[in-house]
Motif scaffolding. Structure first.
Motif, PDB file in Angstrom:
ATOM      1  N   GLY A  33       0.820  -1.021  -0.059  1.00  0.00           N
ATOM      2  CA  GLY A  33       0.178  -0.030  -0.238  1.00  0.00           C
ATOM      3  C   GLY A  33       0.872   1.321  -0.149  1.00  0.00           C
ATOM      4  N   LEU A  36       2.628   1.650  -3.301  1.00  0.00           N
ATOM      5  CA  LEU A  36       1.653   2.314  -4.242  1.00  0.00           C
ATOM      6  C   LEU A  36       1.234   3.647  -4.030  1.00  0.00           C
ATOM      7  N   ARG A  37       1.113   4.181  -2.813  1.00  0.00           N
ATOM      8  CA  ARG A  37       0.853   5.629  -2.408  1.00  0.00           C
ATOM      9  C   ARG A  37       2.058   6.432  -2.914  1.00  0.00           C
ATOM     10  N   MET A  54      -7.229   2.587  -6.245  1.00  0.00           N
ATOM     11  CA  MET A  54      -7.220   2.336  -4.733  1.00  0.00           C
ATOM     12  C   MET A  54      -8.478   2.974  -4.106  1.00  0.00           C
ATOM     13  N   ARG A  58     -10.753  -1.295  -5.051  1.00  0.00           N
ATOM     14  CA  ARG A  58     -10.300  -2.767  -5.538  1.00  0.00           C
ATOM     15  C   ARG A  58      -8.914  -2.908  -5.429  1.00  0.00           C
ATOM     16  N   LEU A  59      -8.471  -4.226  -6.007  1.00  0.00           N
ATOM     17  CA  LEU A  59      -7.015  -4.411  -6.024  1.00  0.00           C
ATOM     18  C   LEU A  59      -6.318  -3.741  -7.448  1.00  0.00           C
ATOM     19  N   VAL A  65       1.749  -4.848  -8.808  1.00  0.00           N
ATOM     20  CA  VAL A  65       2.351  -4.700  -7.457  1.00  0.00           C
ATOM     21  C   VAL A  65       3.561  -5.621  -7.160  1.00  0.00           C
ATOM     22  N   GLY A  84       0.323  -6.469   3.647  1.00  0.00           N
ATOM     23  CA  GLY A  84      -0.699  -6.191   2.287  1.00  0.00           C
ATOM     24  C   GLY A  84      -0.073  -6.799   1.320  1.00  0.00           C
ATOM     25  N   TYR A  85       0.698  -7.889   1.483  1.00  0.00           N
ATOM     26  CA  TYR A  85       1.063  -8.689   0.256  1.00  0.00           C
ATOM     27  C   TYR A  85       1.456 -10.067   0.967  1.00  0.00           C
ATOM     28  N   ARG A  87      -2.217 -10.595  -1.530  1.00  0.00           N
ATOM     29  CA  ARG A  87      -3.886 -10.192  -0.953  1.00  0.00           C
ATOM     30  C   ARG A  87      -4.547 -11.136  -1.971  1.00  0.00           C
ATOM     31  N   ARG A 161      -6.170   8.787   5.357  1.00  0.00           N
ATOM     32  CA  ARG A 161      -5.974   8.462   3.856  1.00  0.00           C
ATOM     33  C   ARG A 161      -7.235   8.530   2.976  1.00  0.00           C
ATOM     34  N   ARG A 172     -13.322  -2.003   0.329  1.00  0.00           N
ATOM     35  CA  ARG A 172     -12.157  -2.580   0.606  1.00  0.00           C
ATOM     36  C   ARG A 172     -12.517  -3.870   1.482  1.00  0.00           C
TER      37      ARG A 172
HETATM   38  P1  AMP Z   1      -3.267  -1.004   1.983  1.00  0.00           P
HETATM   39  O1  AMP Z   1      -2.537   0.164   2.477  1.00  0.00           O
HETATM   40  O2  AMP Z   1      -2.488  -2.247   2.266  1.00  0.00           O
HETATM   41  O3  AMP Z   1      -4.549  -0.972   2.877  1.00  0.00           O
HETATM   42  O4  AMP Z   1      -3.476  -0.949   0.717  1.00  0.00           O
HETATM   43  C1  AMP Z   1      -4.399   0.155   0.036  1.00  0.00           C
HETATM   44  C2  AMP Z   1      -4.932  -0.087  -1.345  1.00  0.00           C
HETATM   45  O5  AMP Z   1      -3.492  -0.427  -2.193  1.00  0.00           O
HETATM   46  C3  AMP Z   1      -5.508  -1.403  -1.432  1.00  0.00           C
HETATM   47  O6  AMP Z   1      -6.988  -0.943  -1.007  1.00  0.00           O
HETATM   48  C4  AMP Z   1      -5.355  -1.810  -2.781  1.00  0.00           C
HETATM   49  O7  AMP Z   1      -6.095  -0.909  -3.856  1.00  0.00           O
HETATM   50  C5  AMP Z   1      -3.885  -1.337  -3.175  1.00  0.00           C
HETATM   51  N1  AMP Z   1      -3.098  -2.625  -2.576  1.00  0.00           N
HETATM   52  C6  AMP Z   1      -2.271  -2.762  -1.658  1.00  0.00           C
HETATM   53  N2  AMP Z   1      -1.452  -3.607  -1.708  1.00  0.00           N
HETATM   54  C7  AMP Z   1      -1.971  -4.753  -2.776  1.00  0.00           C
HETATM   55  C8  AMP Z   1      -1.776  -6.023  -3.431  1.00  0.00           C
HETATM   56  N3  AMP Z   1      -0.991  -6.768  -2.960  1.00  0.00           N
HETATM   57  N4  AMP Z   1      -2.586  -6.320  -4.361  1.00  0.00           N
HETATM   58  C9  AMP Z   1      -3.308  -5.415  -4.844  1.00  0.00           C
HETATM   59  N5  AMP Z   1      -3.611  -4.035  -4.487  1.00  0.00           N
HETATM   60  C10 AMP Z   1      -2.892  -3.923  -3.478  1.00  0.00           C
END
Ligand code: AMP
Length: 214
Positions: A33, A36-37, A54, A58-59, A65, A84-85, A87, A161, A172
């Motif tokens: 996450g 990605l941010r 995000m 969705r994923l 990722v 977060g991985y 997922r 966030r 989510r």
């Molecule tokens: P998190 O900070 O782990 O809650 O992730 C925030 C958002 O990033 C998630 O709701 C997904 O949209 C995306 N994300 C994070 N990790 C993954 C992953 N392993 N696979 C796909 N999308 C992810």
């Protein structure tokens, strides 16, 4: 120390536990996450596409990722926290092969079992530091910032966030149930799963985690 894979619904406290483990044991915190941010914050066109996904709850695609995860893995050393991985089941296979290929040590999967209504409550009180990434919770005495709205470590203004609105949170959570919760059986069958039921106090949760990582 064993590598850790955290499995939990959104806002269950993975970030808080990761912060504590990084500080106490020098774990490398690998949060997809956060990766990605950072991509979104770069302001690229690609980042904009990711941000839409995000914010819809969705994923992001496994390919994107996994690429970010692999890049990060090449720059850090064990022990790791995977936050977060994986997922979904495809990512669990990818991670297993990746760790084998890199000849990395044992992992334990830790499930923070937080009911949906509690996770929803936590998501609306969640704050983080944009500078050092430390997580806070304004409704929890143990994890609220000492000065309202400011990071204890670097005094930066705390932010919430974009995807912690109640509507996105519900989506989510649904994504978690459909895609991520099957991993519990997968790791249980491999004898790698440890469950922490309804973790409330972060320090007690940490003590429980310590019994399985050493
Ligand atoms: P998190 O900070 O782990 O809650 O992730 C925030 C958002 O990033 C998630 O709701 C997904 O949209 C995306 N994300 C994070 N990790 C993954 C992953 N392993 N696979 C796909 N999308 C992810």
């Amino acid at each position: 120390m064993k590598n850790i894979i955290f499995i939990a619904p959104p806002a269950a406290g993975k970030g808080t536990q990761s912060d504590l483990l990084v500080k106490k044991y020098g774990y490398e915190h690998i949060s997809t996450g956060d990766l990605l941010r950072a991509e979104v914050a770069s302001g690229s066109e690609f980042g904009e596409e990711i941000s839409e996904i995000m914010n819809s709850g969705r994923l992001v695609s496994d390919e994107v990722v996994t690429r970010l995860l692999e890049n990060k893995l090449s720059t850090v050393s064990e022990p790791y926290i995977f936050d977060g991985y994986p997922r979904n089941m495809a990512q669990a296979d990818i991670l297993e092969n990746l760790l084998k290929k890199l000849n990395k040590g044992e992992c334990t999967a830790i499930y923070l079992d937080v009911p949906e209504d509690e996770a929803t409550r936590r998501s609306t009180g969640r704050l983080s530091c944009p500078k050092c990434n430390r997580s806070y919770h304004k409704y929890n005495e143990a994890t609220r910032p000492k000065v309202e709205g400011k990071c204890d470590d670097c005094s930066a203004d705390l932010i919430s966030r974009d995807d912690d609105t109640e509507e996105t949170f519900r989506k989510r959570y649904q994504t978690y149930v459909e895609n991520t919760s099957p991993l519990l059986d997968y790791y249980q069958d491999k004898g790698m799963l440890y469950v922490i039921h309804n973790p409330i106090d972060p320090n007690i949760t940490l003590e429980e985690i310590e019994t399985v990582i050493k």
